[in-house]
Every structure is written in structure tokens, then in C-alpha cells.
Design a protein around this motif. Structure first.
Motif, short mmCIF file in Angstrom:
data_model
loop_
_atom_site.label_atom_id
_atom_site.label_comp_id
_atom_site.label_asym_id
_atom_site.label_seq_id
_atom_site.Cartn_x
_atom_site.Cartn_y
_atom_site.Cartn_z
N ALA A 231 9.66 -3.31 -6.18
CA ALA A 231 10.66 -2.79 -6.02
C ALA A 231 11.22 -2.36 -7.47
CB ALA A 231 11.75 -3.24 -5.44
N ASN A 232 10.83 -3.33 -8.19
CA ASN A 232 11.25 -2.95 -9.85
C ASN A 232 10.34 -2.13 -10.56
OD1 ASN A 232 13.16 -3.89 -11.85
ND2 ASN A 232 11.27 -4.74 -12.92
N GLU A 233 8.96 -2.40 -10.19
CA GLU A 233 8.13 -1.31 -10.80
C GLU A 233 8.26 -0.07 -10.26
OE1 GLU A 233 4.40 -3.48 -10.09
OE2 GLU A 233 4.62 -4.79 -11.79
N LEU A 234 8.39 0.32 -9.09
CA LEU A 234 8.45 1.69 -8.51
C LEU A 234 9.85 2.29 -9.19
CD1 LEU A 234 7.70 3.62 -6.45
CD2 LEU A 234 9.26 2.54 -4.76
N PHE A 235 10.66 1.72 -9.14
CA PHE A 235 11.95 2.20 -9.71
C PHE A 235 11.63 2.61 -11.30
CE2 PHE A 235 15.70 1.93 -12.38
CZ PHE A 235 16.85 2.53 -11.49
N VAL B 124 0.89 -1.23 0.00
CA VAL B 124 -0.04 0.01 -0.06
C VAL B 124 0.90 1.26 -0.11
CG1 VAL B 124 -1.92 1.28 1.28
CG2 VAL B 124 -1.70 -1.09 1.07
N LEU B 125 1.99 1.33 0.84
CA LEU B 125 2.92 2.27 0.78
C LEU B 125 3.54 2.57 -0.65
CD1 LEU B 125 3.98 4.26 3.09
CD2 LEU B 125 5.96 2.69 3.41
N VAL B 126 4.06 1.52 -1.26
CA VAL B 126 4.54 1.84 -2.60
C VAL B 126 3.38 2.63 -3.60
CG1 VAL B 126 5.02 0.65 -4.75
CG2 VAL B 126 5.81 -0.10 -2.45
N ASN B 127 2.13 2.10 -3.29
CA ASN B 127 0.80 2.86 -4.24
C ASN B 127 1.06 4.21 -3.86
OD1 ASN B 127 0.48 0.36 -5.56
ND2 ASN B 127 -1.03 -0.24 -3.97
N ASP B 128 1.09 4.60 -2.47
CA ASP B 128 0.81 5.93 -1.94
C ASP B 128 1.93 6.49 -2.73
OD1 ASP B 128 -1.32 5.34 -0.54
OD2 ASP B 128 -0.23 5.02 1.42
#
Length: 852
Positions: A183-187, A150-154
Motif C-alpha cells: 500500500a505504501n509503495e503504491l501510494f 499481482v493486482l497492485v503490479n497491474d
């Protein structure tokens, strides 16, 4: 480096290979000068392995400090509506700096998350990369994976800008919890949206996360990206790549990376440990040891932890010799060896009965001043065979041990003697400890000074009595059991069970019952093992009444009779022709509340079938389902075979359909029974239909299938079809045996085709298959009836000149007698018969006077 080349694996050519990447690394010497290029400038720490997101925070005003304290107080206490107004007031003054201070002071991840979400919803407030990282660190430490997603989406939703180091830290938190995909998608999202411009530190953190998942394709892709930016890769880029290859067991590429690191002077003890530990983990013991042998060339010292891991790995792979060599190397490097290293090696050597090596290690421990614990002493005692070695182990140790350890060592000696087959010496040692005369000179054994002998405990008696029972010294074991009262030593359930089991195997039932009664009157409750030992004896003796009585007692105490024993009873009764009694026993134990399994029922059903009590067997078979069982293929086969032999083939066929409806797959035995049934019932066409059905169901016919059909076709007057089936049988890879050939020969003779039958007899002889003598008699008779007395006479001469063919059964002798009389009367063969008669060759086969 020269030494390393000896273990280097040549670079391989493949798409996006590590060699291609390393070539790019080698030719790019451009260093992008950004404020965050060097790791020692990172706010997190000097290396990317640290997870401290901020070294220090700027001081805050007194007012802000009061807000921080107030928020911490509110959120660490139960929240209620009375605090709503105060939170609204504080929320209007909130800043990212205040949020950071509050998050650092909240120790509970739930409270921190609650506060973080509250701040997220405040009008006019936006989290920054520092607050997100503090929350990521908190959730990662508490392993709250869903909340981290959820934090990644935020982060993406709030379009928060991140510094390269800030994003690297966030990615590392994700990687530590296995969230590599996230991690890869956020990057990629942060890079694409321009919210962060990654640098080599950010990439290194991503590489570290990917390496934990062992995703080789992804880590090579990211390396290619790094190379395209012209960054020079450092130890923190190489190390996760090495780790990734090691994680998936790709040691060819791992060694390529390792060698490149060595060329650049980046190999340290940590990097070396990664490779060595991975070699050990994947069972590449020889590779690991080869690298250990060359560490001097690398000018690197192994650390103790790595050595310990390697020794355990070598031992696990059964390479104790390598482990011992590494141990010697550790000594030369000046490592202080602790008891755990000695322990794992001595345990393995003891298990493998490598006594000399185990004792040598024991001596090394003594010289090094490492005191062996009782576990090591016990392991040694379990493997030594020479009693002098036992004395060496005991000497100097016994007096220094406390009472509990003395007892353990004493019992280890007893167990060692038993394992060595020195049961008498173990008995004498135990007797001497009790102050009893064991009938031998204990002093000659010299295992313990008498004054230092321990007082035996229950375990001591369990060890020796079990050894005596296994050595068939049951009388001595019983006497020793009674002698326990002399020293006030308590008995145990294990002692009773071992003795009852041994007595039951010796069919000494009365003594079994005496010990059982003694148990009941003492503090010990008989176990299922106690009862089943007696139950097994009764079953072996075929005593169904006694077995039922013990079953009833077992039911009262909540114990189950063992399947293997009552199945044995069923088979024994059925073998003795008492299938009805076996069936009644099954009914009785069902009445007692026990459900026999299908194996027991099948044994009784088979017994009833064999005594031709087919309807009773069928009723019992039907009763299986009513008791909650589904008959298995074996049970169905027994019934189908019995019905077929009784020529009730239609009922057998119905059972086949029933078993298939229940999802059971008929076996070759099932089809063979039905094929035999239809053949004997005179309906060979239905039998052939089952052969076709077997092929459809991909059930491979065997030699019995073909032999039965060949016999059936001949009996049905279809010799040509029988011969064709033999050809098909061989074409399908099923070789006919002697029974097949004899069935065909006999069948062809019945069909007035002795010439064809003779061809197959000759083929049998070429294959070194010995036909029964009766086959020759059948052929002789067939040739006579087919008006070919000369061929019959030739076969007769073969029979009378071959002693192995003269062992005729009672059915064949009258046929042979008639054949000899017929050939004697035929002018074409009478002269030959006269010669045989004069030579006395027919005397063993028939009454010569009658022939004359």
C-alpha cells in the motif's frame, strides 16, 4: 479537560516526535478546497471506514445489458473451446462500464478474477480505477493476498489513473489484508508518476492501513507530509494514529493524541474505546480505570461492548476489584447486564475463593432477574465453604432446572463438599440419594429435601469415591463401589482406575488383580493407567518377576510401562545390591519389545559400578547405542567415574574423547572424575592438564576440582604448587571449604611442612570452620617428627581441653597414643604431660596406665 490533564503525559522531545507534528497541525488552518476534501462527498461513503467502492452505476443500454448477462452466463458455466468465438465477439464490444456490471454480478472470486484477467488481455481495452477497485474488493473479501499483490503490479504496469478516493479505497483493501508495504509503495508510485494526486482522504486511508501494522515511524512520516500540504487533520486522521500508538503500547504518545482530539472536540465513544481496550490489552488496568472514572468530564458514554471488553481485561489481569467497580458504573449508566458479565466475574471470584463477593453477585443476579445458568451455579458451589451458602444456591433453583441441569447441580454439591473436606457428608448425601443408611443423620445436613434428591449417576460415584480414596477411606470407597449395583448405576473405567491406584498405593495387590479381572470380564478395557498402577506397586516392592509379568500383559494390549516406575525398580534393586538382577530385568523388557530410556540404563550401570562389576557395566553401556540410544552426559559420567576409581584412567579418558566426538559437552563432574583418577594414579601433571582444558572449554572448576588437585599435588610432593593453587582458587572467586583446608593441612604435614599447615589451621578457625579432630592428631604427629615437641604439646592441650575434638576415629587413636608417649619421654614436654595426666585429661583419649 481539567480532568484529562490529570492523566496527560508530558510531551516528549524526540526527532519527528508526535508533539512536533501536533504543533504543525495546530498552526495550519488552511483547508485545501478540492472536490474531494470532505469525506461526506466520497463515492464510497460518509466515512473512510466503509468499503463500498461505488454508490451507484449509471444505467446502461439494452444491448450492453445483454452483453453483461451473456458474459455472466458464459463465465459461470464451464468454459470450453465452443465459446471461444462468442467471447471474441463480446470482447470487441467490452467497456469499463460493462466490466463493472459483470464484476458486480459474479459472486465467486475465482470466476471474477478469471473474467478480470480475460478483459485485461483484450486488445483496445484498459481497466479504470473503478474496475480495479471492484477486483480489489473481491480479492480482499476472499483474503487472496497473492492475487492482490499481482493486482497492485497491474495498476502500475497499466499506468491506470486513479481519483484520490479511488486510490484511497484500493489502499484500504490492501491494508485490511496486512499488505502495508504494498500500500505504501503504491501510494508513492502513483503520486510520483502523476497517476493520482492524493488528498486528505487518500492520506487518511493510508494512515489507517499503516496503523494496522503498528509502524510508528512510517505513520509519523506520512503525518508530516500531510502537514506540509496544509491540510487540517480530522477525526479520521487522528484515529489511526491513536490506534497505531496503542497497537505498539506507546501510551505516552497515544495520550498526547487523545488529549489533542479532546481539545478539538473529536473524541467519541469509538475513540475512547480504542484507548480503553488498548489499556486493558497491555495490562494497564489502572490507567484504563482512571480514564473510566473521568468519562463524565468527556461528556461521552461508554458502550456496552467496551465495558464488557474492559471487564474481561480487568479479570484477565487479576484486577477483579476494578472489574466490580466498572460493573457498578454500568448499573448506574443503566446498562442491562447479561449473564456473560456475571459469569466471568463469578468464575474468577470462585477461582480466587472470594466467596462473599461471589455470593453478592449471585444475589444481584437474582434481584435483577438474570437467571444463573448451571455453569455459574457450579462455579459457586466449587468455592463456597459454608453449607448455608450451598443451601442458598440450591434453594429456588433446583425445582426450576431440567433433569440434566439438576444432575449437574447435584454433582456440583458433591464436589463442593469433597473440596471442603466434608467427605463424610458427601458420602451421606450420596447414600441418602440411593435410599441407603450411611450411618449418620442426613436430615441434619439439610442440603436437599429428600423428596427432591436426584438419582446419582456414574459421575456422582466418581466424585465421592475419589474423595474417599484421597481421604484414606478406602474400605468405604470399595463398599460404595459395590453398592452401585443396588440402583443399577453403571461403573466406569475412571472408577476402576481410581480404586486400583489406591489399592496399589496401599500395597493390596491381590485386590488390585481382582478388580483388574473384573474389568476384563466387563465391558471396560483396562487402560495404560490401570496396568501402570499395578506395575508401580510391584516396582516399589522390588518384585522384578511380578513387574515383568505385568509388562508382558501390557505388551499384549499395546500399553507402555511408565519410565518412572521401572527406573524406581532399577534403583531399588541396585540399592539392595541386586544390580545384576536389575540388568536382567532391563534385558527382559527389551526382549518384550520395550526400549528403556537412558535414565533406566544409567541407574543399572551405576548399580553395577558400585558392586565393582565394571566390565558388565561397560558392556551394558555399550549396549545402549546398539538399541538406538545415545548415552547422555550422566551415563558417561557414571562410567568415567567408575573407571577412574578402578584406576582404569586411560579407558575413562577414551570415553571422554568419545562423548566429545558425539557432540556431548562434558560437565564439571566429568573433569573432576578424571582429575581425581589421575591424581590417585600418581600422574598429577595430567590432572593439572585437565584443569587447563576446563578453562579453555569455559567450564568453571568448582571447589571439588581444586580440592582434588591440592590433595594430589601434596601427595606428589609439590606443597608449594598446592599453596599456589589455593591462592589461584580464591582469586578465581571459588572459596575453599573445610574439606579443601583439611586436604591442604594434611598434605603439608605429609610433606614435612607442619608450620605452614598450622597457618591454614588457624585460618580455618578464624573462618569458623571446624576441622575434624583427626587433623589435630596429624599436626601433632608432624610436629613431633619435625622435632618441634613444644608446638605438638600445645596442640595436644587444645585437644584434651576441647570435648568437640576428642571424637577420634580408630585410625587416629594409635597415632595419638604414640605422640603422647613420645612427648612424655621428651624432657621439654614431660612436665606438661605429667600435669595433664594428673588432671585426668588423657583418660578419655588413651590408656593412662600404659602411659605411666
Amino acid at each position: 479537560m481539567a480532568a484529562l490533564c490529570r492523566i496527560r503525559i508530558p510531551h516528549l522531545l524526540f526527532s519527528n516526535s508526535i508533539k512536533q507534528l501536533l504543533n504543525i497541525w495546530t498552526h495550519h488552518n488552511i483547508l485545501i478546497q478540492t472536490p474531494f476534501t470532505k469525506h461526506n462527498l466520497s463515492p464510497f461513503s460518509s466515512t473512510p471506514t466503509s468499503q463500498k467502492p461505488i454508490n451507484s452505476l449509471p444505467p446502461i443500454s439494452i444491448d450492453d445489458s445483454r452483453i453483461v448477462d451473456r458474459l455472466v452466463h458464459i463465465f459461470t458455466k464451464p468454459l470450453d473451446s465452443s465459446k471461444s468465438q462468442e467471447l471474441d465477439e463480446l470482447g470487441s464490444k467490452i467497456t469499463t462500464c460493462i466490466v463493472e456490471f459483470v464484476l458486480r454480478k459474479l459472486r465467486n472470486w475465482r470466476i471474477a478474477h478469471l473474467f478480470f484477467n480475460w478483459a485485461s488481455n483484450l486488445k483496445g481495452y484498459r481497466h479504470n480505477c473503478h474496475t480495479f477497485n471492484l477486483m480489489a474488493e473481491c480479492l480482499s473479501g476472499a483474503r487472496q493476498i497473492d492475487s492482490m499483490r499481482v493486482l497492485v503490479n497491474d495498476v502500475v504496469r497499466f499506468q491506470c489513473y486513479f481519483t484520490p478516493r479511488g486510490l484511497g479505497f484500493f489502499i484500504r483493501c490492501l491494508g485490511n489484508q496486512g499488505l502495508v508495504k504494498e500500500a505504501n509503495e503504491l501510494f508513492d508510485q502513483m503520486k510520483k508518476s502523476g497517476l493520482c494526486v492524493p488528498n486528505c482522504f487518500t492520506y487518511n486511508c493510508l494512515l489507517d492501513a499503516v496503523s494496522k501494522a503498528g509502524n510508528v515511524g512510517l505513520i509519523e512520516l506520512r503525518l508530516k507530509e500531510m502537514c506540509s500540504y496544509g491540510w487540517e487533520l480530522d477525526k479520521y486522521a487522528y484515529t489511526p494514529v491513536l490506534q497505531c500508538y496503542c497497537n505498539v503500547g506507546n501510551f505516552e504518545n497515544a495520550l498526547v493524541v487523545f488529549n489533542e482530539m479532546h481539545v478539538k472536540g473529536l473524541v467519541d465513544a469509538h475513540v475512547l474505546s480504542i484507548l480503553l481496550v488498548s489499556f486493558s490489552k497491555w495490562g494497564k488496568v489502572d490507567k484504563a480505570f482512571e480514564l473510566v472514572e473521568r468519562i463524565e468530564d468527556l461528556n461521552i458514554s461508554l458502550n456496552e461492548k467496551t465495558c464488557f471488553v474492559l471487564i474481561h481485561g480487568f479479570v484477565r489481569e487479576g484486577k477483579t476489584d476494578k472489574a466490580l467497580q466498572l460493573l457498578d458504573k454500568m448499573k448506574k449508566l443503566g446498562f442491562v447486564l447479561d449473564i456473560s458479565v456475571y459469569g466471568v466475574l463469578i468464575e474468577e471470584l470462585s477461582r480466587n475463593k472470594e466467596i462473599e463477593k461471589a455470593m453478592q453477585l449471585y444475589e444481584d443476579m437474582n434481584v435483577s432477574g438474570v437467571h444463573p445458568d448451571i455453569k455459574i451455579l457450579s462455579d459457586l458451589m466449587s468455592c463456597v465453604r459454608d453449607e448455608r451458602d450451598m443451601i442458598r444456591i440450591v434453594e429456588g433453583r433446583y425445582e426450576s432446572l431440567d433433569l440434566k441441569a439438576r444432575m449437574l447441580l447435584y454433582n456440583s454439591v458433591l464436589k463442593g463438599l469433597i473440596n471442603n473436606g466434608s467427605t463424610d457428608k458427601a458420602y451421606r448425601l450420596l447414600s441418602a440419594s440411593m435410599g441407603l443408611d450411611s450411618g449418620g443423620d442426613f436430615n441434619e445436613d439439610n442440603l436437599f429435601p429428600l423428596k427432591e434428591l436426584a438419582c446419582p449417576n456414574t459421575i456422582s460415584f466418581e466424585i465421592v469415591i475419589d474423595g474417599l480414596c484421597r481421604a484414606d477411606r478406602l474400605e468405604i470407597a470399595l463398599n460404595l463401589f459395590r453398592d452401585m449395583d443396588l440402583i443399577g448405576c453403571k461403573r466406569s473405567v475412571l472408577l476402576y482406575n481410581n480404586l486400583i491406584d489406591s489399592l496399589s498405593r496401599a500395597s493390596r495387590l491381590n485386590e488390585c488383580y481382582e478388580l483388574l479381572d473384573e474389568m476384563k470380564q466387563s465391558e471396560f478395557q483396562p487402560t495404560h493407567y490401570t496396568y501402570n498402577s499395578i506395575f508401580g506397586c510391584l516396582c516399589r516392592q522390588g518384585d522384578d518377576a511380578g513387574a515383568l509379568a505385568i509388562v508382558r500383559e501390557m505388551r499384549v494390549h499395546g500399553h507402555q510401562p511408565w519410565i518412572k516406575y521401572y527406573t524406581l525398580l532399577m534403583k531399588k534393586l541396585c540399592k539392595d545390591g541386586q544390580a545384576v538382577k536389575a540388568s536382567n530385568f532391563l534385558a527382559d523388557i527389551v526382549q518384550e519389545g520395550f526400549l528403556p530410556d537412558v535414565v533406566g540404563y544409567s541407574a543399572v550401570i551405576d548399580g553395577l559400578v558400585k558392586i565393582k562389576q565394571l566390565d558388565e557395566a561397560l558392556n551394558l553401556f555399550r549396549g545402549i547405542c546398539s538399541r538406538g540410544y545415545c548415552p547422555d552426559v550422566v551415563a558417561y559420567n557414571i562410567m568415567i567415574n567408575g573407571l577412574c576409581k578402578a584406576k582404569r584412567v586411560l579407558e575413562a579418558q577414551n570415553l571422554l574423547d568419545e562423548m566429545m566426538d558425539k557432540g556431548l559437552i562434558p560437565s564439571v563432574v566429568t573433569y573432576n572424575s578424571l582429575i581425581d583418577g589421575w591424581c590417585k594414579n600418581g600422574d598429577v601433571d595430567r590432572a593439572i592438564a585437565y584443569l587447563t582444558r576446563m578453562n579453555v572449554k569455559e567450564q568453571e572448576p568448582n571447589v571439588i576440582t581444586y580440592t582434588t588437585l591440592i590433595d594430589g599435588l601434596c601427595n606428589a610432593g609439590k606443597p608449594s604448587d598446592a599453596i599456589s593453587l589455593l591462592v589461584k582458587m580464591e582469586a578465581n572467586g571459588c572459596s575453599p571449604n573445610r574439606i579443601t583446608f583439611m586436604a591442604l593441612i594434611s598434605g603439608l604435614c605429609k610433606c614435612w611442612k607442619p608450620d605452614d599447615a598450622l597457618i591454614y589451621l588457624q585460618e580455618m578457625e578464624r573462618k569458623d570452620m571446624k576441622p575434624d579432630p583427626s587433623i589435630y592428631i596429624v599436626l601433632i604427629d608432624a610436629f613431633i617428627k619435625n622435632m618441634n615437641p613444644n608446638e605438638a604439646c600445645d596442640l595436644l592441650q587444645k585437644v584434651v581441653h576441647d570435648e568437640s575434638l576428642q571424637d577420634l576415629n580408630s585410625k587416629s587413636r594409635p597415632i595419638l597414643k604414640e605422640a603422647i608417649l613420645s612427648l612424655s619421654a621428651d624432657p621439654r614436654t614431660s612436665s606438661n604431660l605429667k600435669i595433664l595426666l594428673e588432671e585426668g585429661h588423657l583418660a578419655a583419649l588413651c590408656n593412662v596406665n600404659e602411659i605411666g
